[in-house]
Design a protein around this motif. Structure first.
Motif, PDB file in Angstrom:
ATOM      1  N   ARG A   1       0.826  -1.216   0.000  1.00 23.99           N
ATOM      2  CA  ARG A   1       0.000   0.000   0.000  1.00 23.99           C
ATOM      3  C   ARG A   1       0.859   1.264   0.000  1.00 23.99           C
ATOM      4  NH1 ARG A   1      -5.190  -1.393   0.649  1.00 23.99           N
ATOM      5  NH2 ARG A   1      -5.668  -3.387   1.673  1.00 23.99           N
ATOM      6  N   ASN A   2       2.049   1.159   0.528  1.00 26.02           N
ATOM      7  CA  ASN A   2       2.962   2.306   0.579  1.00 26.02           C
ATOM      8  C   ASN A   2       4.352   1.824   0.190  1.00 26.02           C
ATOM      9  OD1 ASN A   2       4.506   4.551   1.117  1.00 26.02           O
ATOM     10  ND2 ASN A   2       3.633   4.911   3.160  1.00 26.02           N
TER      11      ASN A   2
ATOM     12  N   GLU B   1       7.126   2.913   0.756  1.00 28.29           N
ATOM     13  CA  GLU B   1       8.115   3.103   1.805  1.00 28.29           C
ATOM     14  C   GLU B   1       8.255   1.859   2.700  1.00 28.29           C
ATOM     15  OE1 GLU B   1       7.075   6.579   3.938  1.00 28.29           O
ATOM     16  OE2 GLU B   1       7.459   7.951   2.271  1.00 28.29           O
TER      17      GLU B   1
ATOM     18  N   ASN C   1      -4.600   2.580  -5.145  1.00 25.31           N
ATOM     19  CA  ASN C   1      -3.855   2.687  -3.892  1.00 25.31           C
ATOM     20  C   ASN C   1      -3.010   1.455  -3.602  1.00 25.31           C
ATOM     21  OD1 ASN C   1      -5.095   5.214  -3.418  1.00 25.31           O
ATOM     22  ND2 ASN C   1      -6.848   4.212  -2.417  1.00 25.31           N
TER      23      ASN C   1
ATOM     24  N   TRP D   1       0.545  -0.793  -4.968  1.00 27.71           N
ATOM     25  CA  TRP D   1       1.759  -0.809  -5.771  1.00 27.71           C
ATOM     26  C   TRP D   1       2.220  -2.255  -5.940  1.00 27.71           C
ATOM     27  CZ3 TRP D   1       4.145   3.823  -7.445  1.00 27.71           C
ATOM     28  CH2 TRP D   1       3.551   4.985  -6.949  1.00 27.71           C
TER      29      TRP D   1
END
Length: 204
Positions: free
Chosen positions: A151-152, A154, A186, A188
Motif C-alpha cells: 500500500r505504501n 516506503e 492505492n 503498488w
C-alpha cells in the motif's frame, strides 16, 4: 406244592433295586455325555480338515495359474538353468529400480528440507500493508523471486531490512521493481529477485 412270587416286590429283578437303578441311570448319562463329546470333537475335526483341504486347493489353483502366466510370459524357458538366469536378471532389475527410487526419495527429501526454512521465515516476516502473491525459490533460497503488493512503497526498505535478518541475509537483490497497480487503486506492485532470468529460463 405251589409257591407264590410277588412280582411287585422291590429288588426282584436285577438292576431295579434301590441302589442299582440310580447307578444304572448315572452310568447311562455319563456314557451319553462322553459319546456326545466324542461326536462333537469328530465333527469339528472333520470341518477343520475340510477347511484345510479347501485352502490347499486354492493354493494349488493359484500356483498353477501363476505357473501358466509365467510360461506364457517366458515361453523360451525350458530348464532350471534358464530359469535361474531369468531370476538373476529380474533380481538385478529390481535392485536397480530400488536404488533409483531411493535416490529420488533422497532428492525430494533434501529439496523439502532446503525450502522449509526460507518459507517459514517468509511467513514470519509479515508487514501490515505488504503481502506476497508469488514466491519462486531455487536451491533453497540461493535464487529467489518475490512478487507482491504494497500500500505504501516506503514499506519495501523495511521489508528488505527484515529479510536481511533471516536466512536471506547476505543475498544481494539484483532486481527491484515497483509500479502502480493498474487494476487496484492505492496499491503498488513490486518484485524482489536475484538472478530472476535464471529462474525463468529453468522453469519447465
Amino acid at each position: 406244592m405251589t409257591r407264590q412270587v410277588n412280582l411287585l416286590r422291590a429288588g426282584l429283578l436285577p438292576g431295579f433295586g434301590p441302589v442299582q437303578l440310580p447307578s444304572f441311570i448315572v452310568g447311562v448319562v455319563i456314557s451319553l455325555t462322553v459319546a456326545a463329546v466324542w461326536i462333537t470333537s469328530s465333527v469339528l475335526t472333520r470341518q477343520a480338515f475340510l477347511a484345510e483341504e479347501l485352502q490347499w486347493r486354492a493354493t494349488e489353483s493359484s500356483s498353477l495359474e501363476q505357473l501358466n502366466q509365467f510360461r506364457q510370459q517366458y515361453p523360451e524357458i525350458n530348464n532350471e538353468s534358464q530359469l535361474t538366469g531369468v531370476n538373476l536378471q529380474l533380481a538385478s532389475q529390481l535392485q536397480t529400480a530400488r536404488e533409483t527410487y531411493r535416490g529420488l526419495a533422497n532428492q525430494v527429501e533434501n529439496a523439502i528440507e532446503g525450502f522449509h526454512t526460507p518459507l517459514i521465515q517468509l511467513a514470519e516476516h509479515d508487514l501490515e500493508g505488504l503481502w506476497l502473491d508469488s514466491i519462486a525459490l531455487k536451491d533453497g533460497q540461493r535464487f529467489f523471486s518475490l512478487d507482491g503488493f504494497v500500500r505504501n512503497p516506503e514499506l519495501i526498505p523495511q521489508y528488505l531490512k527484515e529479510l536481511g535478518q533471516s536466512s536471506f541475509g547476505g543475498i544481494s537483490i539484483d532486481q527491484l521493481t515497483v509500479a502502480k497497480s493498474s487494476d487496484q487503486a492505492n496499491l503498488w506492485r513490486f518484485t524482489l529477485s536475484n538472478q530472476r532470468t535464471v529462474i525463468l529460463q529453468e522453469q519447465p
